[in-house]
Design a protein around this motif. Structure first.
Motif, short mmCIF file in Angstrom:
data_model
loop_
_atom_site.label_atom_id
_atom_site.label_comp_id
_atom_site.label_asym_id
_atom_site.label_seq_id
_atom_site.Cartn_x
_atom_site.Cartn_y
_atom_site.Cartn_z
N GLY B 16 1.11 -1.17 0.26
CA GLY B 16 0.02 0.24 -0.36
C GLY B 16 0.68 1.48 0.03
O GLY B 16 0.56 2.01 -0.20
N ASP B 17 2.22 0.74 -0.16
CA ASP B 17 2.96 2.29 0.40
C ASP B 17 3.38 2.76 -0.94
O ASP B 17 3.05 2.27 -2.15
CB ASP B 17 4.24 1.91 0.64
N ARG B 18 3.35 4.01 -1.64
CA ARG B 18 3.50 4.70 -2.52
C ARG B 18 5.56 4.52 -2.81
O ARG B 18 6.01 4.90 -1.62
CB ARG B 18 3.21 6.64 -2.37
N VAL B 19 6.41 4.22 -3.86
CA VAL B 19 7.66 4.08 -4.11
C VAL B 19 7.71 4.94 -5.17
O VAL B 19 7.22 4.78 -6.50
CB VAL B 19 7.91 2.26 -3.95
N THR B 20 8.90 5.40 -5.26
CA THR B 20 9.29 5.86 -5.83
C THR B 20 11.44 5.07 -6.05
O THR B 20 11.59 5.57 -5.61
CB THR B 20 9.21 7.53 -5.36
N ILE B 21 10.85 5.66 -7.71
CA ILE B 21 12.98 5.48 -7.91
C ILE B 21 12.97 6.26 -9.09
O ILE B 21 12.39 6.50 -10.20
CB ILE B 21 12.36 3.69 -8.56
N THR B 22 13.70 6.68 -9.05
CA THR B 22 14.22 7.71 -9.64
C THR B 22 15.74 7.66 -10.46
O THR B 22 16.99 6.48 -10.54
CB THR B 22 15.27 8.51 -9.13
N CYS B 23 16.09 7.61 -12.17
CA CYS B 23 17.01 7.91 -12.61
C CYS B 23 17.54 9.09 -13.59
O CYS B 23 16.30 9.97 -13.36
CB CYS B 23 16.30 6.60 -13.74
N ARG B 24 18.94 8.84 -13.31
CA ARG B 24 19.34 10.38 -13.64
C ARG B 24 19.86 9.55 -14.97
O ARG B 24 21.20 9.25 -15.04
CB ARG B 24 20.25 11.18 -12.52
N ALA B 25 19.86 10.36 -15.78
CA ALA B 25 21.16 10.11 -17.07
C ALA B 25 22.53 11.26 -17.27
O ALA B 25 21.90 12.20 -17.20
CB ALA B 25 19.98 10.40 -18.61
N SER B 26 22.87 10.64 -17.90
CA SER B 26 24.31 11.56 -18.08
C SER B 26 24.41 13.04 -18.84
O SER B 26 25.63 14.20 -18.86
CB SER B 26 25.49 11.12 -18.00
N GLN B 27 23.47 13.21 -19.59
CA GLN B 27 22.84 14.17 -20.36
C GLN B 27 22.07 13.84 -21.09
O GLN B 27 20.82 12.98 -21.27
CB GLN B 27 24.64 13.82 -21.04
N THR B 28 21.52 15.42 -21.84
CA THR B 28 20.01 15.24 -22.81
C THR B 28 19.56 13.40 -23.38
O THR B 28 20.18 13.43 -24.04
CB THR B 28 19.50 16.44 -23.01
N SER B 30 16.30 13.47 -24.06
CA SER B 30 14.83 14.04 -24.33
C SER B 30 14.05 12.71 -23.28
O SER B 30 13.96 13.05 -22.24
CB SER B 30 14.38 13.83 -25.77
N SER B 31 12.85 12.46 -23.62
CA SER B 31 11.63 11.83 -23.57
C SER B 31 12.45 10.12 -23.57
O SER B 31 11.72 9.07 -23.10
CB SER B 31 10.93 11.88 -23.04
N TYR B 32 13.27 10.16 -24.59
CA TYR B 32 13.80 8.31 -23.96
C TYR B 32 13.90 7.82 -23.74
O TYR B 32 15.22 7.37 -23.63
CB TYR B 32 14.75 8.14 -25.74
N LEU B 33 13.16 7.83 -22.18
CA LEU B 33 13.61 6.69 -21.74
C LEU B 33 12.29 5.31 -21.40
O LEU B 33 11.47 5.71 -21.36
CB LEU B 33 13.35 7.79 -19.71
N ASN B 34 12.89 4.35 -21.09
CA ASN B 34 11.73 3.41 -20.84
C ASN B 34 11.70 2.63 -18.90
O ASN B 34 13.28 2.41 -18.68
CB ASN B 34 11.93 1.79 -21.77
N TRP B 35 10.89 1.89 -18.91
CA TRP B 35 11.18 1.13 -17.44
C TRP B 35 10.71 -0.03 -17.64
O TRP B 35 9.62 -0.74 -18.47
CB TRP B 35 10.47 1.79 -16.59
N GLY B 64 4.98 7.50 -14.51
CA GLY B 64 6.60 7.49 -14.96
C GLY B 64 6.56 9.29 -15.41
O GLY B 64 5.34 9.64 -15.76
N SER B 65 7.43 9.74 -14.97
CA SER B 65 7.70 11.26 -15.11
C SER B 65 8.51 11.77 -15.59
O SER B 65 9.79 10.71 -15.29
CB SER B 65 7.21 12.10 -13.73
N ALA B 66 8.66 12.87 -16.38
CA ALA B 66 10.59 13.48 -16.26
C ALA B 66 10.30 14.88 -16.22
O ALA B 66 9.34 15.83 -15.80
CB ALA B 66 10.83 13.05 -17.56
N SER B 67 11.55 14.81 -15.88
CA SER B 67 11.96 16.55 -15.69
C SER B 67 13.29 17.21 -15.74
O SER B 67 14.62 16.69 -15.12
CB SER B 67 11.79 17.21 -14.14
N GLY B 68 14.42 17.19 -17.27
CA GLY B 68 15.68 17.32 -17.37
C GLY B 68 16.11 15.84 -17.96
O GLY B 68 15.03 14.97 -18.63
#
Lengths: 119, 107
Positions: B16-28, B30-35, B64-68
């Motif tokens: 029942g908890d909300r779980v968040t996993i973060t992924c950071r790219a070393s450069q731009t 765009s939105s080309y990120l898959n899980w 999924g969400s994205a910011s930079g």
């Protein structure tokens, strides 16, 4: 039903060769780029290679460039990975997947075939 | 090559908890990120494509969400069947690269 079935894995000595196959069914094979992804025991996923739907364009990870060759046979709906000069670090489960290059995600995966490189 | 850095490497949460996993790219990228979700001994399964798009058949508690160059996978209400390892993967440029994975367990 869309399905991918890998075969060809096994035990091979260092320096040896192996050819993996991936039989595709349930979709228009030639319309999609295809990829190989591997996973060493206890480790994460590593993209290995991709090929365009036409087979004209191919891409490789630096770790396999010059040793592995990806190809496809439209008449057999089959993807291949020819692996030469195998090393212990190539030991992994190898998955084929639909996607790669300009098809920006891998949405169908096979169950994988295991390659063990050991003397 | 583009490096993908996932955090945390593992987490334990209650049902029942909300779980968040973060992924950071070393450069731009765009939105080309898959899980992807991977259960032990199984093939990976696509969950989210191009940052925010839910793959057909995947429960709506995944998003999924994205910011930079930062991307987030959220499970709104953790379920027992969500126990797995999750990987991010960029498809912006070859070679495609994966994050190191986040193992999710039930507390």
């Amino acid at each position: 039903e869309v399905q991918l079935v890998e075969s060809g894995g096994g035990l091979v000595q260092p320096g040896g060769s192996l050819r993996l196959s991936c039989a595709a069914s349930g979709f228009t094979f030639s319309s999609y780029a295809m990829s190989w992804v591997r996973q060493a025991p206890g480790k994460g996923l590593e993209w290995v290679s991709a090929i365009s739907g036409t087979g004209v364009s191919t891409y490789y990870a630096d770790s396999v460039k010059g040793r592995f060759t990806i190809s496809r046979d439209k008449s057999k709906n089959t993807l291949y990975l020819q692996m030469n000069s195998l090393r212990a670090e190539d030991t992994a489960v190898y998955y084929c997947a639909v996607g790669g290059i300009s098809y920006y995600y891998m949405d169908v995966w096979g169950k994988g075939t295991t390659v063990t490189v050991s003397s | 090559d583009i490096q993908m850095t996932q955090s945390p490497s593992s987490l334990s949460a209650s049902v029942g908890d909300r779980v968040t996993i973060t992924c950071r790219a070393s450069q731009t990228i765009s939105s080309y990120l898959n899980w992807y979700q991977q259960n032990p001994g199984k093939a990976p399964k696509l969950l989210i494509y191009v940052a925010t798009n839910l793959q057909s058949g995947v429960p709506s508690r995944f998003s999924g969400s994205a910011s930079g160059t930062d991307f987030t996978l959220t499970i709104s209400s953790l379920q027992p069947e969500d126990v797995a390892t999750y990987y991010c993967q960029q498809s912006y440029s070859n070679p495609w690269t994966f994050g190191q994975g986040t193992k999710v367990e039930i507390k």
